[in-house]
Design an enzyme around this catalytic site. Sequence first.
Site, PDB file in Angstrom:
ATOM      1  N   CYS A 102      -3.213  -3.462   2.360  1.00  0.00           N
ATOM      2  CA  CYS A 102      -2.152  -2.854   1.648  1.00  0.00           C
ATOM      3  C   CYS A 102      -2.620  -1.393   1.573  1.00  0.00           C
ATOM      4  O   CYS A 102      -3.500  -0.908   0.814  1.00  0.00           O
ATOM      5  CB  CYS A 102      -1.903  -3.457   0.512  1.00  0.00           C
ATOM      6  SG  CYS A 102      -0.618  -2.545  -0.800  1.00  0.00           S
TER       7      CYS A 102
ATOM      8  N   CYS B 164      -2.771  -0.538  -2.743  1.00  0.00           N
ATOM      9  CA  CYS B 164      -3.815  -1.033  -3.640  1.00  0.00           C
ATOM     10  C   CYS B 164      -5.101  -1.622  -2.794  1.00  0.00           C
ATOM     11  O   CYS B 164      -5.953  -1.960  -3.384  1.00  0.00           O
ATOM     12  CB  CYS B 164      -3.080  -2.326  -4.531  1.00  0.00           C
ATOM     13  SG  CYS B 164      -3.035  -3.792  -3.817  1.00  0.00           S
TER      14      CYS B 164
ATOM     15  N   CYS C 109       3.189  -7.233  -0.985  1.00  0.00           N
ATOM     16  CA  CYS C 109       1.984  -7.211  -1.583  1.00  0.00           C
ATOM     17  C   CYS C 109       1.736  -8.033  -2.921  1.00  0.00           C
ATOM     18  O   CYS C 109       2.436  -7.497  -3.699  1.00  0.00           O
ATOM     19  CB  CYS C 109       1.116  -5.923  -1.669  1.00  0.00           C
ATOM     20  SG  CYS C 109      -0.552  -5.975  -2.466  1.00  0.00           S
TER      21      CYS C 109
ATOM     22  N   CYS D  49       0.205  -5.334  -5.869  1.00  0.00           N
ATOM     23  CA  CYS D  49       0.601  -4.263  -6.400  1.00  0.00           C
ATOM     24  C   CYS D  49       2.206  -4.319  -6.091  1.00  0.00           C
ATOM     25  O   CYS D  49       3.030  -3.354  -6.726  1.00  0.00           O
ATOM     26  CB  CYS D  49       0.462  -3.017  -5.849  1.00  0.00           C
ATOM     27  SG  CYS D  49       0.845  -2.824  -3.983  1.00  0.00           S
TER      28      CYS D  49
ATOM     29  N   CYS E 169       6.714  -9.030  10.484  1.00  0.00           N
ATOM     30  CA  CYS E 169       7.066  -7.525  10.908  1.00  0.00           C
ATOM     31  C   CYS E 169       6.981  -6.673   9.978  1.00  0.00           C
ATOM     32  O   CYS E 169       7.667  -6.588   8.808  1.00  0.00           O
ATOM     33  CB  CYS E 169       8.682  -7.644  11.266  1.00  0.00           C
ATOM     34  SG  CYS E 169       9.084  -6.418  12.232  1.00  0.00           S
TER      35      CYS E 169
HETATM   36 ZN   LIG Z   1      -0.851  -3.806  -2.558  1.00  0.00          ZN
END
Ligand SMILES: [Zn+2]
Length: 164
Positions: free
Chosen positions: A82, A85, A130, A133, A153
Amino acid sequence: MNQFLSRRNFILIPTMSILKFIFMPMQVLASSLSSRDGWNLSKEEWKKRLSPESYYILREEGTERAFSSQLNNEKRKGIFHCAGCDLPLFSSDHKYDSGTGWPSFWDSIKGSIETKVDFKLIVPRTEYHCSRCGGHQGHVFNDGPLPTGKRYCNNGLALRFVLD
Ligand SMILES: [Zn+2]
């Protein structure tokens, strides 16, 4: 933790019908609070942390132009984290060329993402983000390859690739 929960559930099964209404909301609340620990940043804090392009995608559910991300063609072995984070979200083992112009995966790293339904294009789509976060990553569709049949996607700007 899982072992503890399953043992507790086993004991509770006979009285589940009453107790689940008491315990379930508490479990959901506890898990969402702990997973966002330290990542409830303000808009200003996120803007300092991210490029304007990544902020638009991660925090405002934006979408980058198709074929604009270098990660679309990334074929090396590694992990896609991610960009908000740094939580590992996808492995290169699950990446494939969907032809759509966005990095695509047929599976995610267990527990790393959460989904919700959005209606931005009128037709409902399953948005995913995510789990740590809350940063928006992309949408998941049911036209991916086996064994899952899923197509995650993903916006390349929402990811950071780490070579193995
Ligand atoms: Zn994250």
